[in-house]
Design a protein around this motif. Structure first.
Motif, PDB file in Angstrom:
ATOM      1  N   ASN A  50       2.454  17.158   2.831  1.00 10.81           N
ATOM      2  CA  ASN A  50       1.808  15.955   2.297  1.00 10.81           C
ATOM      3  C   ASN A  50       2.834  14.849   2.055  1.00 10.81           C
ATOM      4  O   ASN A  50       3.246  14.602   0.917  1.00 10.81           O
ATOM      5  CB  ASN A  50       1.079  16.299   0.985  1.00 10.81           C
ATOM      6  N   PRO A  51       3.251  14.134   3.105  1.00 16.43           N
ATOM      7  CA  PRO A  51       4.208  13.028   2.939  1.00 16.43           C
ATOM      8  C   PRO A  51       3.513  11.732   2.529  1.00 16.43           C
ATOM      9  O   PRO A  51       2.382  11.463   2.939  1.00 16.43           O
ATOM     10  CB  PRO A  51       4.832  12.899   4.327  1.00 16.43           C
ATOM     11  N   TYR A  52       4.210  10.931   1.733  1.00 12.89           N
ATOM     12  CA  TYR A  52       3.703   9.637   1.273  1.00 12.89           C
ATOM     13  C   TYR A  52       4.536   8.519   1.887  1.00 12.89           C
ATOM     14  O   TYR A  52       5.756   8.619   1.993  1.00 12.89           O
ATOM     15  CB  TYR A  52       3.798   9.536  -0.252  1.00 12.89           C
ATOM     16  N   GLY A  53       3.852   7.428   2.269  1.00 10.20           N
ATOM     17  CA  GLY A  53       4.541   6.267   2.800  1.00 10.20           C
ATOM     18  C   GLY A  53       4.128   5.005   2.067  1.00 10.20           C
ATOM     19  O   GLY A  53       3.099   4.966   1.382  1.00 10.20           O
ATOM     20  N   VAL A  74       0.851  -1.186   0.000  1.00 14.23           N
ATOM     21  CA  VAL A  74       0.000   0.000   0.000  1.00 14.23           C
ATOM     22  C   VAL A  74       0.889   1.238   0.000  1.00 14.23           C
ATOM     23  O   VAL A  74       1.839   1.335   0.783  1.00 14.23           O
ATOM     24  CB  VAL A  74      -0.919   0.026   1.234  1.00 14.23           C
ATOM     25  N   MET A  75       0.589   2.207  -0.890  1.00 14.72           N
ATOM     26  CA  MET A  75       1.303   3.486  -0.917  1.00 14.72           C
ATOM     27  C   MET A  75       0.266   4.607  -0.775  1.00 14.72           C
ATOM     28  O   MET A  75      -0.538   4.820  -1.668  1.00 14.72           O
ATOM     29  CB  MET A  75       2.081   3.662  -2.226  1.00 14.72           C
ATOM     30  N   VAL A  76       0.310   5.314   0.365  1.00 13.01           N
ATOM     31  CA  VAL A  76      -0.737   6.286   0.668  1.00 13.01           C
ATOM     32  C   VAL A  76      -0.137   7.523   1.341  1.00 13.01           C
ATOM     33  O   VAL A  76       1.078   7.636   1.487  1.00 13.01           O
ATOM     34  CB  VAL A  76      -1.818   5.658   1.572  1.00 13.01           C
ATOM     35  N   HIS A  77      -1.000   8.447   1.784  1.00 12.57           N
ATOM     36  CA  HIS A  77      -0.501   9.710   2.335  1.00 12.57           C
ATOM     37  C   HIS A  77      -1.376  10.224   3.482  1.00 12.57           C
ATOM     38  O   HIS A  77      -1.895  11.338   3.441  1.00 12.57           O
ATOM     39  CB  HIS A  77      -0.352  10.766   1.236  1.00 12.57           C
TER      40      HIS A  77
END
Length: 312
Positions: free
Chosen positions: A239-242, A94-97
């Motif tokens: 707005n960082p994404y992980g 999963v890649m989300v923010h």
């Protein structure tokens, strides 16, 4: 440290010598063949609509797919839906923010090995005539307060996405409760691209991630009225994404090795350079946030993964 536009490409260059080990980790051992364990497999990636709609994933995934002979099936959803898909075991990574939701996903045991990937910021966009007169206000809380006071149209994502979570955070910071709003507050219930179109059609404002706005700027008549921290605006709009792998101890059918290889790839020098160099009309959409001065690429790779022993 405040998020702002910086010379990240130079930093990438300074780590390249060390980073080559990371590329070796994900390499094919020099024989040009993907390992038989993964060739032909499909990695299901659930991700926020902003990474999907901007076209970044097409650029990021192509080298990974070619190297290993695999397919990355990217499914664009709001952050809440993407994480729920992972909870149900219907995605591998999963890649989300939305950091709070990501941390809950990991704390509840559904995700493992979360890593920072990149960042941009949120911006408040609206029609050129700016009916609430928010342009140049500097602060986002004052801007949304002016929108509410004037009852100017505001189109919300309304979909439990990372952008929706940030929007609600902004209203709360301004001391406002969306439950008290009238018909001027529109529950759009859709992805970022569709919400931008709705706001354009209705002559309203919305909160958007900078990347999606820039990718659609030529298709809509909306302007940025409140900047985020990339251009010196308030840190509240960061707005960082992980990225996080779905836990194979909960769902033993997930492609965990492939998910970890993908995480290693997107956080490697190669993956981060693709993030940094991805532009639309000369505008950078996302900024690298994964590389350390002394990166340890082997930490991302499952034991026994082809090439892992070459990482020094």
């Amino acid at each position: 440290m405040p998020i702002q536009r910086r010379e990240v490409v130079a930093a990438l260059g300074s780590t390249l010598a060390v980073g080559l080990a990371g590329c070796t980790v994900l390499g094919d051992g020099g024989n040009g063949d993907a390992g038989p364990e993964i060739s032909g497999e499909t990695l299901t990636l659930t991700t926020t609509t902003s990474t999907y709609d901007t076209g970044l994933l097409d650029e990021l995934n192509a080298p990974f797919q070619e190297r290993y002979g695999v397919t990355v099936d990217a499914v664009g959803q709001g952050t809440g839906a993407a994480l729920e898909t992972g909870r149900n075991g219907d995605s591998d990574v999963v890649m989300v923010h939305a950091r709070r939701l990501e941390d809950e996903f990991v704390a509840d045991g559904y995700g493992v090995n979360r890593r920072n990937v990149m960042f941009n910021d949120f911006v408040v966009v609206g029609p050129a005539d700016d009916p609430a007169s928010i342009a140049g206000s500097g602060g986002v809380t004052g801007a949304v307060d002016a929108v509410a006071e004037s009852e100017s149209t505001f189109v919300s994502r309304g979909d439990d996405s990372g952008t929706h979570a940030k929007e609600l955070e902004v209203w709360e910071a301004a001391g406002l409760d969306v439950a008290d709003f009238g018909e001027w507050y529109v529950d759009g219930g859709d992805g970022m691209g569709a919400i931008l179109v709705q706001a354009d059609q209705q002559g309203g404002y919305t909160l958007a991630d900078r990347g999606t706005y820039l990718s659609m700027r030529d298709e809509i008549d909306l302007e940025i009225h409140v900047e985020g921290p990339v251009e010196g605006g308030p840190e509240l709009l960061a707005n960082p994404y992980g990225i996080v792998a779905v836990n194979p101890a909960v769902h033993d059918h997930v492609a965990y090795d492939l998910a970890m290889a993908y995480i290693g790839y997107v956080t490697s020098v190669e993956g981060q350079e693709i993030v940094e160099r991805y532009t639309i009309d000369g505008e950078q959409l996302f900024f690298s946030q994964a590389l350390a001065e002394e990166p340890n690429f082997e930490q991302y790779v499952p034991e026994g993964w082809e090439g892992a022993s070459d990482a020094e």
